[in-house]
Structures are given as C-alpha cells and as structure tokens.
Design a protein around this motif. Structure first.
Motif, short mmCIF file in Angstrom:
data_model
loop_
_atom_site.label_atom_id
_atom_site.label_comp_id
_atom_site.label_asym_id
_atom_site.label_seq_id
_atom_site.Cartn_x
_atom_site.Cartn_y
_atom_site.Cartn_z
N TRP A 1 18.36 29.10 -9.33
CA TRP A 1 17.75 28.95 -8.01
C TRP A 1 16.67 27.89 -8.13
CZ3 TRP A 1 19.53 31.22 -3.65
CH2 TRP A 1 20.39 32.32 -3.79
N LEU A 2 16.69 26.89 -7.23
CA LEU A 2 15.76 25.77 -7.31
C LEU A 2 15.09 25.52 -5.97
CD1 LEU A 2 18.79 24.74 -8.72
CD2 LEU A 2 17.10 23.36 -9.92
N LEU A 3 13.81 25.19 -6.01
CA LEU A 3 13.03 24.86 -4.83
C LEU A 3 12.69 23.38 -4.89
CD1 LEU A 3 11.49 26.08 -2.32
CD2 LEU A 3 9.48 26.18 -3.82
N THR A 4 13.06 22.62 -3.83
CA THR A 4 12.83 21.19 -3.80
C THR A 4 12.04 20.80 -2.55
OG1 THR A 4 14.81 20.56 -2.52
CG2 THR A 4 15.09 20.88 -4.90
N ILE A 5 11.57 19.56 -2.52
CA ILE A 5 10.94 19.06 -1.31
C ILE A 5 12.01 18.96 -0.22
CG2 ILE A 5 9.14 17.80 -2.54
CD1 ILE A 5 10.75 15.24 -2.00
N PRO A 6 11.64 19.08 1.04
CA PRO A 6 12.63 19.02 2.12
C PRO A 6 13.43 17.71 2.09
CG PRO A 6 10.56 19.86 2.96
CD PRO A 6 10.29 19.39 1.56
N GLY A 7 14.74 17.83 2.23
CA GLY A 7 15.61 16.66 2.30
C GLY A 7 16.04 16.10 0.97
N HIS A 8 15.54 16.64 -0.13
CA HIS A 8 15.92 16.13 -1.46
C HIS A 8 17.39 16.38 -1.71
CE1 HIS A 8 15.71 15.18 -5.71
NE2 HIS A 8 16.16 16.39 -6.01
N ARG B 1 16.86 17.65 -14.73
CA ARG B 1 17.11 16.39 -14.01
C ARG B 1 17.31 16.60 -12.51
NH1 ARG B 1 22.25 17.02 -16.88
NH2 ARG B 1 24.01 17.16 -15.41
N SER B 2 17.07 17.82 -12.03
CA SER B 2 17.33 18.15 -10.63
C SER B 2 16.31 17.58 -9.66
CB SER B 2 17.37 19.67 -10.47
OG SER B 2 16.07 20.22 -10.70
N GLY B 3 15.10 17.28 -10.16
CA GLY B 3 14.04 16.84 -9.27
C GLY B 3 13.40 18.00 -8.52
N ALA B 4 13.69 19.23 -8.92
CA ALA B 4 13.14 20.41 -8.24
C ALA B 4 11.69 20.62 -8.63
CB ALA B 4 13.96 21.64 -8.59
N GLN B 5 10.95 21.27 -7.74
CA GLN B 5 9.56 21.61 -8.00
C GLN B 5 9.45 22.80 -8.95
OE1 GLN B 5 8.98 22.13 -3.72
NE2 GLN B 5 7.34 20.62 -3.78
N THR B 6 10.34 23.75 -8.77
CA THR B 6 10.35 24.94 -9.61
C THR B 6 11.75 25.55 -9.57
OG1 THR B 6 9.24 27.06 -10.07
CG2 THR B 6 9.61 26.50 -7.76
#
Length: 372
Positions: free
Chosen positions: A303-310, A287-292
């Motif tokens: 460790w999570l990678l998200t779009i900038p500003g998420h 449910r984090s909305g992370a890309q990976t």
C-alpha cells in the motif's frame, strides 16, 4: 435506481438504454458512469448451515450481518474483507456482493486464499437480463466452479450478483502476534518469507517501514499458539530484531488496522495498491516515488501513499504484478485509470469475454476497459 428483488433487477437490465453504475453499499470508491443502480435492497441471509460450514446470502446483505450470524456459531469469514470507508471517505455499508465482486481479501490471504476461494456458487443477471445460476450451495456440489470464480474480481462488469454461496471456517481458540522491531524493508521481507516457509502456520505477515515493525500472526489452540510463537522467536532471533508478543486484544487491533490501511486514514494524497512478488517489493517501493508505504501478504501486497496525480505505474516501470489506483480525485482516476493496463493479447481476450456476458456494454462501462 434501488433494486429490491431479482425480478426488478432483471427488468432494470432489460430496460436499460445506457450505462448502469452497479453498486452495493457504495463503499469501494468505484467511479460512476451512467445511472446508479443499487442492489443494497437485495438483502438477507437465505440459508446458513453451520454443520456444513456454508452460508447463502443475497448480494446486498451487509457483511456485518453475516459476520454476526457466523459469530453466534463460532465461525467466521476467513478471508477477512477490508472495510474501505475510512480510507476512501465513503459512507454506506459494505455488502457481501460488493466484497465478492471486488474480491476483497485481507491479511489472511497468505494462509487461506482469496475471497474468491470461498465462493461456492452465485446467482447473477447478465447483460441480456437473463438470470444465471452457477455453482452450488455446499462444498460437495460445486459445479461450474471456474465461472463462479470469474465473477469474483470482475467489479460488476460481467453481471450483477443477486445471491452468493460461501464457505465459512471455524474461529480459532486464540491468536497472538509476534512483533519484530528494527528491520529494514529487505530484512523484513526476508524474515516474513522465513516465517511463512516454516512449519509454524503464520496467518498474517506485514511490515510498516515507518516504525520498522514487522508483525507475524499465529492462530489456533492456546497450547499450539504458545508453542509456535516460541519456535518462531527462536527461528527469527538471528535477524537481530527486538522480538515481542502481543496478546489477543492488541493483536486484533493490529490486524484490523493493517486490513483497513489505517496508516493512511486522514492523510492527503492518492492511495495505490501494488500486487507483486514479495522479493520484488522493496525495490518497487523504493522507485515508486511514494511518500510512504507498508507491506502486507509478506511483501506481496504494498500500500503506497503518493502526491495527488503521481503516475506510480510510470515511476515503477515494468514489473511482474499490477498497480491499482484505489484513491484519487475523479480527474486523476480518469486520467490514470483505476486498474493496471492489460497486455494487448489479454486485453483482447477480456474485452471479448465482457462482450459475451454484457453485449450492450452497460455494466460499469469503461471501468476495466477504458477503450470501450
């Protein structure tokens, strides 16, 4: 402002008329507010007693220098501190003071503890310019242990470290990694929990969902490692995963990449670090909305990678743990805050604690207390 002696540090703090951004090697991506005060010039190993398994070093001593000295005696920093430079695009050299101030703990945390658990004593300068010595230089003389631990993870907001005393451990004879292929997040977390709950002494447990690869590290004497790997293989055969073993060289590469979050190097986006109960990890990631994302500490660290500003904290909602914004541009870090907001009662307590240690509020102002 470059500090090269403890007295110069005292003078700088006493003479400060505004915020000071405390820095070691400048590799950890901490936001700058105020005049940068670098203690990287406070460098050098003051004492190393291999027989007592202790080392004392000035705060600006490069981690690689300490590791090289320990390697000469077949010893190591067992908490395997992460190198943030490739992830954050920073330069400089990681220092032992910075590693302890940020409590930087690698994959082996699940078996030996965090960086703070190896901190025996400290010297630091508080916000009034007073030099404080706390703890000891050997394990049997660790007075004031709780205050020593308090400095680890305070990110320089309570005082500026000038010297640290550390416990070190022997290097194992060998190690290897058991690799399980084909498990989803929930299956991997369950397998890692089963491995850690076994008597086979796993010292690293991580899972990469993008490759459906689960890694379990075993260290020790050669015969013991071989025995435990076979027992783990038999124990985990019921997971249905394809199971392989990686030798020392491959294992070293695997855990260096996990430690330094190599999966996100060179990839655009914000990087978050979530600490949680391992059993909650898959639901939080989903449910984090992370890309990976990927899991360390058997699922207790994500460790999570998200779009900038998420705003990952808003997306995840309430959970038993905390989310730290490790990498983002200055505007998003200022808007979202690097550290997870504390509950009101705890925030009042920690604010009073910082006021006691740093009455002028000059050390890394606003970093852990945005209302300051």
């Amino acid at each position: 402002m470059d500090i090269t002696s403890e007295q110069a540090l005292v003078d700088a703090v006493k003479g400060a008329d505004g915020p000071l951004a405390v820095r070691g090697g400048g590799t950890r991506g901490v936001p700058v507010r105020g005049a940068v005060m670098s203690v990287a010039g406070l460098s050098g190993i003051s004492l190393y007693e291999p027989g007592a398994m202790t080392v004392v070093a000035k705060a600006g001593t490069p981690v690689v220098e300490i590791e090289a000295a320990l390697a000469g005696e077949n010893q190591r920093l067992a908490f395997e501190p992460m190198d943030h430079r490739a992830l954050l695009g920073t330069k400089g050299t990681p220092t032992i003071g910075g590693a302890m101030a940020a409590n930087v703990s690698g994959p082996r945390r699940i078996s030996v503890g965090a960086a703070r658990d190896f901190l025996l004593g400290v010297r630091y300068v508080d916000g009034t310019g007073a030099v404080i010595k706390n703890g000891g230089r050997v394990m049997k003389n660790v007075t004031g242990y709780d205050l020593v631990k308090l400095m680890a993870g305070s990110y320089g907001t309570l005082g500026v470290l000038s010297e640290v005393s550390l416990k070190v451990l022997p290097r194992p004879e060998t190690h290897a990694t058991l690799v399980l292929n084909g498990l989803d997040d929930a299956g991997a977390v369950a397998a890692m929990a089963q491995a850690l709950g076994s008597p086979f002494e796993v010292t690293g447990a991580a899972h990469d969902p993008s490759r459906q690869e689960t890694n379990l590290r075993v260290e020790g004497f050669e015969a013991s490692v071989a025995y435990r790997l076979e027992k783990l293989r038999a124990l985990l055969s019921a997971t249905g995963a394809q199971i392989d073993v990686r030798d020392v060289a491959a294992s070293d590469a695997i855990w260096a990449d996990i430690r330094d979050v190599a999966a996100f190097h060179g990839k655009e986006g914000d990087v978050w670090r979530v600490s949680c109960k391992p059993s909650d990890g898959p639901a939080i990631a989903a449910r984090s909305g992370a890309q990976t994302w990927f899991y360390d500490w058997a699922g207790g660290l994500i460790w999570l990678l998200t779009i900038p500003g998420h705003d990952l904290r808003q997306a995840v909602g309430a959970f038993d743990g905390h989310a730290t914004l490790v990498r983002a541009d200055a505007a998003n870090k200022a808007r979202l805050g690097m550290f997870h907001p504390e509950p009101a009662g705890l925030a009042r307590l920690t604010s009073k604690l910082r006021a006691q240690f740093d009455p002028k509020g000059i050390f890394n102002a606003g970093l852990m207390d945005p209302a300051a």
